[in-house]
Scaffold this motif. Sequence first.
Motif, PDB file in Angstrom:
ATOM      1  N   ALA A 183       0.815  -1.224   0.000  1.00  0.00           N
ATOM      2  CA  ALA A 183       0.000   0.000   0.000  1.00  0.00           C
ATOM      3  C   ALA A 183       0.846   1.271   0.000  1.00  0.00           C
ATOM      4  O   ALA A 183       0.406   2.315  -0.482  1.00  0.00           O
ATOM      5  N   ARG A 184       2.061   1.181   0.535  1.00  0.00           N
ATOM      6  CA  ARG A 184       2.954   2.344   0.607  1.00  0.00           C
ATOM      7  C   ARG A 184       3.240   2.951  -0.762  1.00  0.00           C
ATOM      8  O   ARG A 184       3.633   4.113  -0.866  1.00  0.00           O
ATOM      9  N   LYS A 185       3.060   2.137  -1.816  1.00  0.00           N
ATOM     10  CA  LYS A 185       3.384   2.614  -3.160  1.00  0.00           C
ATOM     11  C   LYS A 185       2.391   3.669  -3.645  1.00  0.00           C
ATOM     12  O   LYS A 185       2.621   4.311  -4.657  1.00  0.00           O
ATOM     13  N   PHE A 186       1.271   3.801  -2.920  1.00  0.00           N
ATOM     14  CA  PHE A 186       0.209   4.670  -3.426  1.00  0.00           C
ATOM     15  C   PHE A 186       0.118   5.977  -2.628  1.00  0.00           C
ATOM     16  O   PHE A 186       0.404   5.990  -1.430  1.00  0.00           O
ATOM     17  N   PRO A 187      -0.266   7.051  -3.288  1.00  0.00           N
ATOM     18  CA  PRO A 187      -0.329   8.354  -2.627  1.00  0.00           C
ATOM     19  C   PRO A 187      -1.588   8.480  -1.771  1.00  0.00           C
ATOM     20  O   PRO A 187      -2.511   9.219  -2.101  1.00  0.00           O
ATOM     21  N   VAL A 188      -1.625   7.742  -0.666  1.00  0.00           N
ATOM     22  CA  VAL A 188      -2.815   7.747   0.188  1.00  0.00           C
ATOM     23  C   VAL A 188      -2.366   7.451   1.617  1.00  0.00           C
ATOM     24  O   VAL A 188      -1.384   6.739   1.829  1.00  0.00           O
ATOM     25  N   LYS A 189      -3.062   8.046   2.593  1.00  0.00           N
ATOM     26  CA  LYS A 189      -2.729   7.805   4.002  1.00  0.00           C
ATOM     27  C   LYS A 189      -3.533   6.607   4.496  1.00  0.00           C
ATOM     28  O   LYS A 189      -4.746   6.523   4.250  1.00  0.00           O
ATOM     29  N   ILE A 190      -2.857   5.698   5.188  1.00  0.00           N
ATOM     30  CA  ILE A 190      -3.522   4.477   5.642  1.00  0.00           C
ATOM     31  C   ILE A 190      -3.665   4.480   7.155  1.00  0.00           C
ATOM     32  O   ILE A 190      -2.662   4.580   7.890  1.00  0.00           O
ATOM     33  N   LEU A 191      -4.889   4.387   7.619  1.00  0.00           N
ATOM     34  CA  LEU A 191      -5.168   4.284   9.054  1.00  0.00           C
ATOM     35  C   LEU A 191      -5.629   2.849   9.334  1.00  0.00           C
ATOM     36  O   LEU A 191      -6.645   2.402   8.794  1.00  0.00           O
ATOM     37  N   ALA A 192      -4.886   2.165  10.182  1.00  0.00           N
ATOM     38  CA  ALA A 192      -5.204   0.761  10.465  1.00  0.00           C
ATOM     39  C   ALA A 192      -6.441   0.662  11.347  1.00  0.00           C
ATOM     40  O   ALA A 192      -6.533   1.352  12.362  1.00  0.00           O
ATOM     41  N   GLY A 193      -7.360  -0.197  10.978  1.00  0.00           N
ATOM     42  CA  GLY A 193      -8.586  -0.378  11.765  1.00  0.00           C
ATOM     43  C   GLY A 193      -8.303  -1.216  13.007  1.00  0.00           C
ATOM     44  O   GLY A 193      -7.773  -2.325  12.911  1.00  0.00           O
ATOM     45  N   ILE A 194      -8.639  -0.652  14.169  1.00  0.00           N
ATOM     46  CA  ILE A 194      -8.463  -1.378  15.429  1.00  0.00           C
ATOM     47  C   ILE A 194      -9.840  -1.539  16.064  1.00  0.00           C
ATOM     48  O   ILE A 194     -10.459  -0.560  16.465  1.00  0.00           O
ATOM     49  N   VAL A 195     -10.319  -2.773  16.101  1.00  0.00           N
ATOM     50  CA  VAL A 195     -11.605  -3.031  16.761  1.00  0.00           C
ATOM     51  C   VAL A 195     -11.316  -3.646  18.129  1.00  0.00           C
ATOM     52  O   VAL A 195     -10.598  -4.647  18.235  1.00  0.00           O
ATOM     53  N   LEU A 196     -11.843  -3.006  19.156  1.00  0.00           N
ATOM     54  CA  LEU A 196     -11.617  -3.471  20.529  1.00  0.00           C
ATOM     55  C   LEU A 196     -12.210  -4.865  20.719  1.00  0.00           C
ATOM     56  O   LEU A 196     -13.388  -5.095  20.420  1.00  0.00           O
ATOM     57  N   LEU A 197     -11.387  -5.778  21.226  1.00  0.00           N
ATOM     58  CA  LEU A 197     -11.882  -7.115  21.575  1.00  0.00           C
ATOM     59  C   LEU A 197     -12.350  -7.066  23.029  1.00  0.00           C
ATOM     60  O   LEU A 197     -11.599  -6.629  23.901  1.00  0.00           O
ATOM     61  N   ILE A 237      -8.416  -4.011  26.005  1.00  0.00           N
ATOM     62  CA  ILE A 237      -7.871  -2.645  25.962  1.00  0.00           C
ATOM     63  C   ILE A 237      -6.345  -2.711  25.856  1.00  0.00           C
ATOM     64  O   ILE A 237      -5.728  -1.995  25.056  1.00  0.00           O
ATOM     65  N   GLU A 238      -5.760  -3.622  26.627  1.00  0.00           N
ATOM     66  CA  GLU A 238      -4.298  -3.775  26.617  1.00  0.00           C
ATOM     67  C   GLU A 238      -3.808  -4.215  25.226  1.00  0.00           C
ATOM     68  O   GLU A 238      -2.833  -3.674  24.689  1.00  0.00           O
ATOM     69  N   ILE A 239      -4.546  -5.195  24.634  1.00  0.00           N
ATOM     70  CA  ILE A 239      -4.156  -5.699  23.307  1.00  0.00           C
ATOM     71  C   ILE A 239      -4.238  -4.572  22.269  1.00  0.00           C
ATOM     72  O   ILE A 239      -3.305  -4.358  21.483  1.00  0.00           O
ATOM     73  N   ALA A 240      -5.347  -3.825  22.303  1.00  0.00           N
ATOM     74  CA  ALA A 240      -5.522  -2.732  21.334  1.00  0.00           C
ATOM     75  C   ALA A 240      -4.429  -1.685  21.520  1.00  0.00           C
ATOM     76  O   ALA A 240      -3.817  -1.214  20.541  1.00  0.00           O
TER      77      ALA A 240
END
Lengths: 214, 299
Positions: free
Chosen positions: B202-216, B255-258
């Motif tokens: 994904a780094r090859k593309f001109p876009v900002k990537i925000l990783a999705g974090i879903v709380l377990l 919470i700790e894992i996230a």
Amino acid sequence: MKSITRQKPLEEIEQQLEGLERAYIIGCGTCTTMTKTGGREEVLDMKERLQGLGKMVTGWTVIPIACDEMTEASLKENDGAIRSADCLLVMSCALGVQKAGSYSGKPVIPALDTLFIGVEDKPGYFHEVCDQCGHCVLGYTAGICPITACHKGLLNGPCGGTNNGKCEIDKEKDCAWTLIYQRLKAQDRLDLMRKYQPPKNSQVIPRPRLARIL
Amino acid sequence: MAQSFKEALNSGKFIITSEIGPPKGTNLEKMRHHIDLLRDKVDGLNVTDHQSSVMRFPSIGGCLEIKEHGGEPILQMTCRDRNQMALQAELLLAYTRGIRNVLCLTGDSIPIGDHKEAKGVFELDSVQLLRTIRQMESGKDLGGNALDGAVEFCAGAIVTPEANPIEPQLIKFEKKIEAGAEFIQTQAIYDLDNFRKFMEYARKFPVKILAGIVLLVSARMAKYMNENVPGIFVPQNLIAELEAAPKGEALNKGIEIAGRMIAALKKDSICDGVHLMAIGREEVVPDILAAAGINGHKP
């Protein structure tokens, strides 16, 4: 390709027949015979079920092709029994219901729901093949229709709801875009999937749809 | 004045966004409470759009609340419920009320939601919606007619890095970037090694990537998502960690894992930021940030 139909619940048929005591039953020798929803056997079965509801059946027929002009002649042949009926209970797809309504002047009651235009995969199993959308995209999608085979009718690739090649609404259903992807890949034509597809024209022929083809 | 989401995206800092789920009904108390709690701790607050096809207070209504309370809203817009006229009209409204960020989504299917006989629209898809925004920015609507006053949005989209097969999703990801997506909020990710591989691509593309974090919140939830949520894969070691937590401590473990994942993503600059989804547990988002070692994030 045929009109795929399903019989309405008897309760709904009974509701439609409220105040109509004498019915003439019409089946169709084409699609509904093949789908076993309105052929000779089903018509005779319906006759018994109507009698069970206390209705009088003045006669019945199975028109070879209920959606063409022969319907008129076929209904004329049975004029007496039809005239003595309060209504026609039609066990064809909606095309035949409309034909019967326009030729007889009698109230028409559909005994079936017309589901889609489809094909039979194996006995009793059908799938939709065409939505008659008016602008065919099969040339870009490896011959698999994204309008009917994708739940959302997407044109630019799969949604995020697909998993292991299945659709988010039903794990038994294939994801159309996974199928399209696989076939385009096998044909070395994935560039077609990378091409932007603009929104579909929803008014190719505005309803009511009429066409004069020269 | 606080930094806009777009300014934050382009500042090079590690971005934090979270989300607000509007209520089913007119009682806005809880949503307002979440907005107050989170608005100063994040760079942008998404408002979900009838998430999972469950009818709710609209996303634009939630965004207006965020604006009124001094936050930075990200309007989630699906193509499920509106045709192209309604989508464009809502973009006009959003712009006039100071909403500057839009996340373009196809939308979940109708049958999974709570109005099972409703009509799904899906006249546009997410790629077409992105292009619609860019066209409206040029001063023209989708019909080609001139707008008396154009719009300007920071437009984003989503991707599912754990999808199987992945290539069809990546083809669509690239189409979204070509259509003008400036940021991507991913579906939940849990396996950082897999995510690193995705980011190499994904780094090859001109876009900002925000990783999705879903709380377990429990091992059960993790297993349920693995079974039922497309594109989510919680590795066995995380499930074991949740199972090993003492009774009543699973949420704290989640919470700790996230927090741990966010800290790792930030430390190694794996991506440009995170999008925190604490579905129904928005009140613990500050605890997750604290667990990640992030305090007083927003200037």
